[in-house]
Design an enzyme around this catalytic site. Structure first.
Site, PDB file in Angstrom:
ATOM      1  N   GLY A  58      -2.895   0.131  -3.315  1.00 48.56           N
ATOM      2  CA  GLY A  58      -1.657   1.016  -2.623  1.00 48.56           C
ATOM      3  C   GLY A  58      -0.212   1.656  -3.365  1.00 48.56           C
ATOM      4  N   GLN A  63       7.377   5.393  -4.339  1.00 51.19           N
ATOM      5  CA  GLN A  63       7.417   5.272  -5.857  1.00 51.19           C
ATOM      6  C   GLN A  63       7.113   6.364  -6.680  1.00 51.19           C
ATOM      7  OE1 GLN A  63       4.809   2.479  -4.063  1.00 51.19           O
ATOM      8  NE2 GLN A  63       4.690   1.296  -6.688  1.00 51.19           N
ATOM      9  N   CYS A 119       2.483  -4.746  -8.179  1.00 48.75           N
ATOM     10  CA  CYS A 119       2.678  -3.473  -7.821  1.00 48.75           C
ATOM     11  C   CYS A 119       3.150  -2.394  -8.592  1.00 48.75           C
ATOM     12  CB  CYS A 119       4.997  -3.740  -7.219  1.00 48.75           C
ATOM     13  SG  CYS A 119       5.483  -2.734  -6.398  1.00 48.75           S
ATOM     14  N   LEU A 120       2.395  -1.366  -8.596  1.00 50.93           N
ATOM     15  CA  LEU A 120       3.166  -0.752  -9.871  1.00 50.93           C
ATOM     16  C   LEU A 120       4.544  -0.186  -9.687  1.00 50.93           C
ATOM     17  CD1 LEU A 120       0.097   2.068  -8.354  1.00 50.93           C
ATOM     18  CD2 LEU A 120      -0.020   0.251 -10.180  1.00 50.93           C
ATOM     19  N   HIS A 161       3.374  -4.504   2.302  1.00 53.17           N
ATOM     20  CA  HIS A 161       4.274  -4.743   0.835  1.00 53.17           C
ATOM     21  C   HIS A 161       4.678  -3.410   1.048  1.00 53.17           C
ATOM     22  CE1 HIS A 161       3.793  -4.756  -3.605  1.00 53.17           C
ATOM     23  NE2 HIS A 161       3.921  -3.625  -3.523  1.00 53.17           N
ATOM     24  N   GLU A 162       3.612  -2.140   1.438  1.00 52.79           N
ATOM     25  CA  GLU A 162       3.738  -0.930   1.115  1.00 52.79           C
ATOM     26  C   GLU A 162       5.158  -0.015   2.068  1.00 52.79           C
ATOM     27  OE1 GLU A 162       2.710   0.837  -1.307  1.00 52.79           O
ATOM     28  OE2 GLU A 162       0.936  -0.734  -1.687  1.00 52.79           O
ATOM     29  N   HIS A 165       8.301  -0.895   1.041  1.00 54.16           N
ATOM     30  CA  HIS A 165       8.377   0.087  -0.105  1.00 54.16           C
ATOM     31  C   HIS A 165       9.383   1.495   0.776  1.00 54.16           C
ATOM     32  CE1 HIS A 165       7.101  -0.698  -3.699  1.00 54.16           C
ATOM     33  NE2 HIS A 165       5.633  -1.041  -3.234  1.00 54.16           N
TER      34      HIS A 165
HETATM   35  C1  QAP Z   1       0.232  -4.243  -3.313  1.00 56.04           C
HETATM   36  O1  QAP Z   1      -0.389  -3.469  -5.588  1.00 56.04           O
HETATM   37  C2  QAP Z   1      -0.811  -4.775  -2.938  1.00 56.04           C
HETATM   38  O2  QAP Z   1       1.489  -4.801 -12.701  1.00 56.04           O
HETATM   39  C3  QAP Z   1      -0.190  -3.131  -4.234  1.00 56.04           C
HETATM   40  O3  QAP Z   1      -0.368  -3.697 -14.154  1.00 56.04           O
HETATM   41  C4  QAP Z   1      -1.006  -5.517  -4.324  1.00 56.04           C
HETATM   42  O4  QAP Z   1      -1.531  -1.528  -6.473  1.00 56.04           O
HETATM   43  C5  QAP Z   1      -0.252  -5.400  -1.688  1.00 56.04           C
HETATM   44  C6  QAP Z   1      -1.088  -2.921 -10.753  1.00 56.04           C
HETATM   45  C7  QAP Z   1      -1.836  -7.230  -4.566  1.00 56.04           C
HETATM   46  C8  QAP Z   1      -1.054  -6.915  -1.941  1.00 56.04           C
HETATM   47  C9  QAP Z   1      -2.074  -7.303  -2.699  1.00 56.04           C
HETATM   48  C10 QAP Z   1      -0.071  -3.300 -10.950  1.00 56.04           C
HETATM   49  C11 QAP Z   1      -1.933  -1.592 -11.555  1.00 56.04           C
HETATM   50  C12 QAP Z   1      -1.330  -2.369  -9.045  1.00 56.04           C
HETATM   51  C13 QAP Z   1       0.251  -3.928 -11.880  1.00 56.04           C
HETATM   52  C14 QAP Z   1      -0.947  -2.067  -6.284  1.00 56.04           C
HETATM   53  C15 QAP Z   1      -0.386  -3.178 -13.425  1.00 56.04           C
HETATM   54  C16 QAP Z   1      -1.165  -1.785 -13.113  1.00 56.04           C
HETATM   55  C17 QAP Z   1      -0.911  -3.298  -8.379  1.00 56.04           C
HETATM   56 CO    CO Z   2       4.522  -1.815  -4.445  1.00 53.11          CO
END
Ligand code: QAP
Ligand code: CO
Length: 195
Positions: A58, A63, A119-120, A161-162, A165
């Site tokens: 996401g 972001q 989270c990215l 989550h999104e 943001h």
């Molecule tokens: C949000 O998050 C989410 O730390 C999206 O080093 C996450 O895509 C919603 C990511 C989990 C529900 C469950 C994070 C990639 C990606 C990092 C992501 C990283 C590389 C996070």
């Molecule tokens: Co995020």
């Protein structure tokens, strides 16, 4: 029909720089999308590209520095690790199911779920967050048409989550103050080491 997918997405676009915590843009309440134009389509395409490259499931407009109420998600695609002859690893992505959610509004939330989130915009930090288990969401697609969907489990967690943001909230804000301070301290220390 409760899922509105892009039907012709190809993995192409320009990688966008991702703003990381504690950037001020991540704390702003984003403005509604009012124009469903080419600028929006370009942003969506590049956000999807950036999300898949990360790889992530996401990515919300704030972001990547766009303070507007939309995000992209894909919790369904496949990622295959390929070991190359020189010993390095390559990721091959397939079966994209990108979804674009514009001007989302939650109509209903029920139940409770603990899910480990990342989270990215907060790279390297993962923690369990408590959220609603099932949600009903009103949103618009890229043509401006309105839809309603129901989501459960990871799909539901990702939407929440999104959507956070868009309201200037990162998942760290959903933790107890003690956990937030602990993770933030560790995260900021690591960020500083990288500079
Ligand atoms: C949000 O998050 C989410 O730390 C999206 O080093 C996450 O895509 C919603 C990511 C989990 C529900 C469950 C994070 C990639 C990606 C990092 C992501 C990283 C590389 C996070
Ligand atoms: Co995020």
């Amino acid at each position: 029909m409760n899922k509105q997918f892009l039907d012709d997405y190809k993995l192409e676009g320009t990688p966008l720089p991702i703003f990381t915590h504690p950037s001020p843009i991540l704390k702003k309440v984003a403005a509604p999308v009012t124009e469903f134009n080419d600028e929006l389509r370009q942003a969506v395409k590049n956000m999807l590209y950036t999300m898949y490259q990360a790889p992530g499931i996401g990515l919300a407009a704030p972001q990547v520095g766009i303070s507007k109420r939309f995000f992209v998600i894909d919790i369904w695609y496949d990622r295959e690790e390929v070991n190359l002859a020189d010993g390095s690893i390559e990721f091959r992505l397939s079966n994209f199911n990108p979804m674009v959610i514009i001007n989302p509004v939650f109509k209903n939330k029920t139940g409770e779920i603990l899910y480990e989130e990342g989270c990215l915009s907060v790279p390297g930090v993962y923690e369990e967050v408590k959220r609603a288990k099932i949600v009903t969401l009103d949103y618009q697609d890229m043509l401006g048409n309105s839809h309603t969907l129901e989501a459960d489990e990871l799909f539901s967690v990702c939407l929440q989550h999104e959507n956070d943001h868009l309201d200037g909230i990162v998942f760290l804000d959903r933790l107890s103050l003690l956990k937030k301070q602990f993770l933030e301290k560790k995260y900021l220390k690591k960020q500083n080491h990288k500079k």
